[in-house]
Design a protein around this motif. Sequence first.
Motif, short mmCIF file in Angstrom:
data_model
loop_
_atom_site.label_atom_id
_atom_site.label_comp_id
_atom_site.label_asym_id
_atom_site.label_seq_id
_atom_site.Cartn_x
_atom_site.Cartn_y
_atom_site.Cartn_z
N TYR A 190 -39.56 77.90 98.68
CA TYR A 190 -38.74 78.07 97.21
C TYR A 190 -39.47 78.97 96.21
O TYR A 190 -39.44 79.43 95.09
N ARG A 191 -41.43 78.88 96.36
CA ARG A 191 -41.87 79.56 95.44
C ARG A 191 -41.35 81.03 95.19
O ARG A 191 -41.12 81.91 94.66
N PHE A 192 -40.53 81.58 96.80
CA PHE A 192 -40.59 82.83 97.50
C PHE A 192 -38.90 83.69 96.73
O PHE A 192 -38.41 84.57 96.90
N ALA A 193 -38.53 82.32 96.86
CA ALA A 193 -36.64 82.77 96.26
C ALA A 193 -36.71 83.81 95.04
O ALA A 193 -37.85 83.66 94.19
N PRO A 194 -36.51 84.71 95.30
CA PRO A 194 -35.75 86.25 93.70
C PRO A 194 -35.91 85.38 92.83
O PRO A 194 -36.44 85.60 91.62
N THR A 195 -35.35 83.87 92.97
CA THR A 195 -34.39 83.62 91.06
C THR A 195 -35.90 82.52 90.91
O THR A 195 -36.44 83.02 89.58
N SER A 196 -36.45 82.14 91.76
CA SER A 196 -37.46 81.44 90.85
C SER A 196 -38.65 82.51 90.75
O SER A 196 -39.49 82.52 89.40
N TYR A 197 -38.46 83.48 91.14
CA TYR A 197 -39.50 84.21 91.12
C TYR A 197 -39.39 85.54 89.63
O TYR A 197 -40.40 85.46 88.85
N LYS A 198 -38.02 85.09 89.36
CA LYS A 198 -37.34 86.00 88.10
C LYS A 198 -38.27 84.94 86.57
O LYS A 198 -38.17 85.43 85.25
N ILE A 199 -37.69 83.41 87.25
CA ILE A 199 -37.96 82.66 86.17
C ILE A 199 -40.01 82.55 85.27
O ILE A 199 -39.84 82.36 84.69
N ARG A 200 -40.14 82.16 86.93
CA ARG A 200 -41.96 82.78 86.42
C ARG A 200 -42.22 83.75 86.20
O ARG A 200 -43.27 83.42 84.96
N GLU A 201 -41.65 84.43 85.66
CA GLU A 201 -41.85 85.77 85.01
C GLU A 201 -41.41 85.74 84.19
O GLU A 201 -42.00 86.15 82.81
N LEU A 202 -40.40 85.57 83.40
CA LEU A 202 -40.25 85.21 82.48
C LEU A 202 -40.64 83.95 81.48
O LEU A 202 -41.51 84.29 79.93
N LEU A 203 -41.11 82.46 82.11
CA LEU A 203 -41.87 82.15 81.49
C LEU A 203 -43.06 82.93 81.04
O LEU A 203 -44.23 81.94 80.24
N ALA A 204 -44.02 83.46 82.15
CA ALA A 204 -45.38 84.15 81.89
C ALA A 204 -45.48 85.22 80.74
O ALA A 204 -46.24 85.24 79.91
#
Length: 426
Positions: free
Chosen positions: A141-155
């Motif tokens: 689930y960490r690698f799903a494109p949407t998860s990546y985008k959310i993590r990027e926004l939070l960071a």
Amino acid sequence: MTATHTRAEADTEKRARYVLAGTGNRGTTMWGQELLEGWNDRVELVGICDLNDMRAERARTMIRSNAPIWTDFNACLAETRPELVIVCTPDDTHDDLIVAALEAGSDVITEKPMTTSPEKIARIRAAEARTGRRVDVSFNYRFAPTSYKIRELLASGAIGTVTSVDFHWYLDTDHGADYFRRWHAFREHSGSLFVHKATHHFDLLNWYLDADPVDVSAFGELRNYGHNGPFRSTRCHDCPHAAECNFYFDMEADDFLWPLYGDPAEVDGYFRDACVFREEIDIPDTMTSTIRYSNGAVVSYSLNTYMPIEGHHIAFNGTGGRIELRQHERQPWEVEPEDRILLTRNFGGGHEVITVPHEPGGHYGGDNRMRDTIFRNRDDPLKQRADSRAGALSVLTGIAALRSADTGRMVTIAEICPGGLDLGLR
């Protein structure tokens, strides 16, 4: 090459020789057929190990491999001497296989959850430190494109400091019920769905927030399956209640599952289509929890297993705004093959809809991205690749939640860490 790198990373021209331990659905597909089809320039399957030799033979045919089959894992390791072992067996057996593989000199990829108890976590972590090998946990689930985008926004600080999260996961009456047909329905094997299923969700939270869980309060009840059923039998196959049961599952009509679990049940007595209303089921099917994190964020989480829809809702509330996602996986209406992240900033800062298309493969492309990161040394700027520490913290969160539900009190992560379990908690 450092101790945290796989041997495959040391020489990208060499294929990693691997053993597949466990030939159920996930082992046969994700780490068998699909891995050999898409990454055969990086891996070579040299052994298949399962206690059920008939299932292993059926799986080998599906995988389209000629690798030898073993029922004795230690003998398999001694004969094949693999660089990598991929563990896809029931959760409570992971620690024995992981430790044996590490001590034989192999790196390990394990399906989630990494294991089911603090003591087993300690065994794995100690063996990893002792041998210098690496354990990866399959948190796709960490690698799903949407998860990546959310993590990027939070960071990036898009909503300032995250102060709270609303996270709710819905399993429909197909997927949710399936856990209650299988070995997952018993705490001794799965640790409950607070551990087996929610380990994905707790890991996502830990990764999104870049923080450690501190304490957990939870409720968990068995409201739909198990003793709640109006009737019951041993299994769906030849069940006298098939015509009147909404949860009847005709496994014989499934061209994939029946060969793996139909006749092979004669070998080990394991029924893949056991009755969801068995009286002895002892895990909750309706779960909620509150989690406090080391950075001060608090989370409201729930998991329900008998919904008419499949998917999840997550919202991050911050000092500068809010990020929200409603991801649809299955529902009785059509949706576009994309996710829409809603980013709203405080004080008139505007509203943005960020569209993330789904990618081919399982988990909207997450499975493929994870295999690329592990086997093709794909860049990992947001640290999606999950190690044994990540595996441990997600399991401990689930254990704390179940213990809280059982006792009616808040449970801290620190109190369930046995002596010697050095996670460097923040």
